[in-house]
Design an enzyme around this catalytic site. Structure first.
Site, PDB file in Angstrom:
ATOM      1  N   LYS A 153       0.773  -1.438   0.092  1.00 31.22           N
ATOM      2  CA  LYS A 153      -0.040   0.095  -0.093  1.00 31.22           C
ATOM      3  C   LYS A 153       0.892   1.244   0.004  1.00 31.22           C
ATOM      4  O   LYS A 153       2.026   1.277   0.073  1.00 31.22           O
ATOM      5  CB  LYS A 153      -0.899   0.075   1.188  1.00 31.22           C
ATOM      6  CG  LYS A 153      -2.028  -1.004   1.168  1.00 31.22           C
ATOM      7  CD  LYS A 153      -2.996  -1.310   0.330  1.00 31.22           C
ATOM      8  CE  LYS A 153      -3.469  -2.570  -0.318  1.00 31.22           C
ATOM      9  NZ  LYS A 153      -4.559  -3.209   0.395  1.00 31.22           N
TER      10      LYS A 153
HETATM   11  C1  PLP Z   1      -5.656  -4.308   1.017  1.00 28.78           C
HETATM   12  C2  PLP Z   1      -7.038  -3.995   1.095  1.00 28.78           C
HETATM   13  C3  PLP Z   1      -7.842  -4.316   2.236  1.00 28.78           C
HETATM   14  C4  PLP Z   1      -7.155  -5.292   3.324  1.00 28.78           C
HETATM   15  O1  PLP Z   1      -6.327  -4.693   3.913  1.00 28.78           O
HETATM   16  P1  PLP Z   1      -5.096  -5.495   5.036  1.00 28.78           P
HETATM   17  O2  PLP Z   1      -4.441  -4.455   5.600  1.00 28.78           O
HETATM   18  O3  PLP Z   1      -4.496  -6.318   4.194  1.00 28.78           O
HETATM   19  O4  PLP Z   1      -5.994  -6.125   5.930  1.00 28.78           O
HETATM   20  C5  PLP Z   1      -9.110  -4.108   2.283  1.00 28.78           C
HETATM   21  N1  PLP Z   1      -9.639  -3.406   1.245  1.00 28.78           N
HETATM   22  C6  PLP Z   1      -9.117  -3.117  -0.049  1.00 28.78           C
HETATM   23  C7  PLP Z   1      -9.923  -2.474  -1.009  1.00 28.78           C
HETATM   24  C8  PLP Z   1      -7.561  -3.531  -0.247  1.00 28.78           C
HETATM   25  O5  PLP Z   1      -6.929  -3.214  -1.260  1.00 28.78           O
END
Ligand code: PLP
Length: 347
Positions: A153
Site C-alpha cells: 500500500k
Molecule cells: C488491501 C485491502 C484491504 C485489506 O487490507 P489489510 O491491511 O491487508 O487487511 C481491504 N480493502 C481493500 C480495497 C484492499 O485493497
C-alpha cells in the site's frame, strides 16, 4: 502496543486533520471494528462494490450482516451512486465506499443518499492514504474510515491499519475493542505508570498494532507526500506514453480528486487480457488484476445467490482490466520500458 503506537496515531491524526486515529493490525480488522462500532449485525444489509478485495465483504459476513453488491461507474471504477439507490431496502444499514486505486468516490453524492435514508457511511481507504476529495484528505470528513498499511500500500508497516473518525463514541468503542474489550489504557498495565487493575467492558478482539509496526509507520508517514508525488509523476508519464495506443484506455482522472495512484490500471479493448499478462511476464514485467468481482467468487455465489450478469459494468471492466507496475522507486526509464513493451505488443 506502547508509546510508539500512540505517537504514530497522533502523527497520523495530525496529517489527516481528523480528531481520532486508532491503529490496528490490518485494514481488515479496521473494517470489522467499524461495522461493530456502528452496531451492524444480523438482519442488516450493507451495500458495497463487488469490485474490491474480498476483505471488504468478508467483514460484513463476520458480523452476520448481508453484503449487497452494487455496480461501479465506468470512468473511475468506484461504486455507482445510482445503483446504491436501487439497492436500498428497509434492511439497509450502511454503505461501504471503496476508493478504488486511491481515487475518491463521489462522497458528497453518496453522503446525501445516506442522509436521506439514514444510512451509515464507512470508507474503505485501503488504497487512499494521501488521496483527496475536493482538497480534503480522505479520512477527514468524519465517516469511519479504514486505511491499510499492508506491504503493497501507499504507506506500509509490513502489516497494519488505522481507523480515523471525529466521533468520540466510535473512537472509544474501537479503542477498547481492538484490545480485548478492556479499559482504554490497559496496554500500560505492565509499565510503571500503569495499573494492574482493568475492567472488561466488551468481549473484544486482539487487533492492536505493535510498537515495532508503528516505528516503521512514523517514518513512512514523513515520506508519504513524497511517495505520492512520485507515484503521480510516474502515472502521468505512463498516461502520456500509452494514451495514443489504439484499443488501450488509461485511467480517468476526475477533477477535484487528488489521485494518489496506488494502482495504475489499463483497459484492453481488443487484446486478450490473460494473454497480455502472460506476454508481459515473459518480458519480466509483473502485472495483476484488481479485482476479480466478489459476486463471481464461489463463497458469495453459493451463500448469497449471486451470479454472472448481476453487475454488468463490473463484469465488463473486469474482463479488460490489468494493473501495470507502479511504485515510487521506479525510474522513468522503467516506465518507458513498460510502455514500449505494451506498444509493440498491441500494434
Ligand atoms: C488491501 C485491502 C484491504 C485489506 O487490507 P489489510 O491491511 O491487508 O487487511 C481491504 N480493502 C481493500 C480495497 C484492499 O485493497
Amino acid at each position: 502496543m506502547g508509546p510508539k503506537t500512540l505517537r504514530f496515531e497522533k502523527d497520523f491524526a495530525k496529517y489527516i486533520g481528523c480528531k481520532y486515529a486508532l491503529s490496528v493490525n490490518s485494514c481488515t480488522a479496521a473494517l470489522h471494528l467499524a461495522l461493530l462500532a456502528h452496531n451492524i449485525g444480523p438482519g442488516d444489509e450493507v451495500i458495497l462494490p463487488a469490485f474490491t478485495f474480498t476483505a471488504t465483504a468478508n467483514v460484513v459476513v463476520h458480523v452476520g450482516a448481508k453484503p449487497i453488491f452494487a455496480d461501479i461507474r465506468e470512468d473511475d471504477f468506484n461504486i455507482d451512486p445510482s445503483d446504491i439507490q436501487k439497492k436500498i431496502t428497509p434492511k439497509t444499514k450502511a454503505i461501504i465506499v471503496v476508493h478504488y486505486g486511491g481515487q475518491a468516490a463521489d462522497l458528497d453524492l453518496i453522503e446525501s443518499i445516506a442522509k436521506k435514508h439514514k444510512l451509515i457511511v464507512i470508507e474503505d481507504a485501503a488504497h487512499a492514504a494521501g488521496g483527496k476529495y475536493k482538497n480534503e484528505l480522505i479520512g477527514k470528513r468524519g465517516n469511519t474510515t479504514c486505511f491499510s498499511f499492508y506491504a503493497t500500500k501507499n504507506l506500509t508497516t509490513g502489516e497494519g491499519g488505522i481507523i480515523t473518525t471525529n466521533n468520540s463514541k466510535i473512537a472509544d468503542f474501537i479503542t477498547k475493542n481492538r484490545l480485548h474489550g478492556i479499559s482504554s489504557d490497559a496496554w500500560k498495565r505492565y509499565s510503571k505508570t500503569g495499573s494492574w487493575r482493568y475492567s472488561v467492558e466488551y468481549s473484544g478482539w486482539k487487533y492492536n498494532m505493535t510498537d515495532i509496526q508503528a516505528a516503521l509507520g512514523i517514518h513512512q508517514l514523513k515520506k508519504l507526500n513524497k511517495f505520492i508525488r512520485q507515484r503521480r509523476k510516474l502515472a502521468h508519464l505512463y498516461t502520456s506514453g500509452l494514451r495514443k495506443i489504439k484499443g488501450l484506455l488509461t485511467p480517468t482522472e476526475i477533477p477535484d480528486r487528488y489521485h494518489p495512484y496506488h494502482l495504475y490500471p489499463i483497459l484492453l479493448e481488443n487484446f486478450d487480457r490473460d494473454v497480455f499478462i502472460q506476454k508481459m511476464a515473459e518480458k519480466n514485467i509483473g502485472t495483476s488484476v484488481h479485482f476479480i468481482p466478489l459476486h463471481l467468487q464461489p463463497f458469495y455465489m453459493k451463500n448469497f445467490g449471486y451470479k454472472k450478469g448481476d453487475l454488468p459494468v463490473t463484469e465488463a471492466v473486469f474482463s479488460k482490466i490489468v494493473s501495470i507496475p507502479l511504485y515510487p522507486a521506479m525510474k522513468s526509464k522503467d516506465i518507458e520500458y513498460v510502455a514500449e513493451t505494451i506498444k509493440s505488443m498491441l500494434s
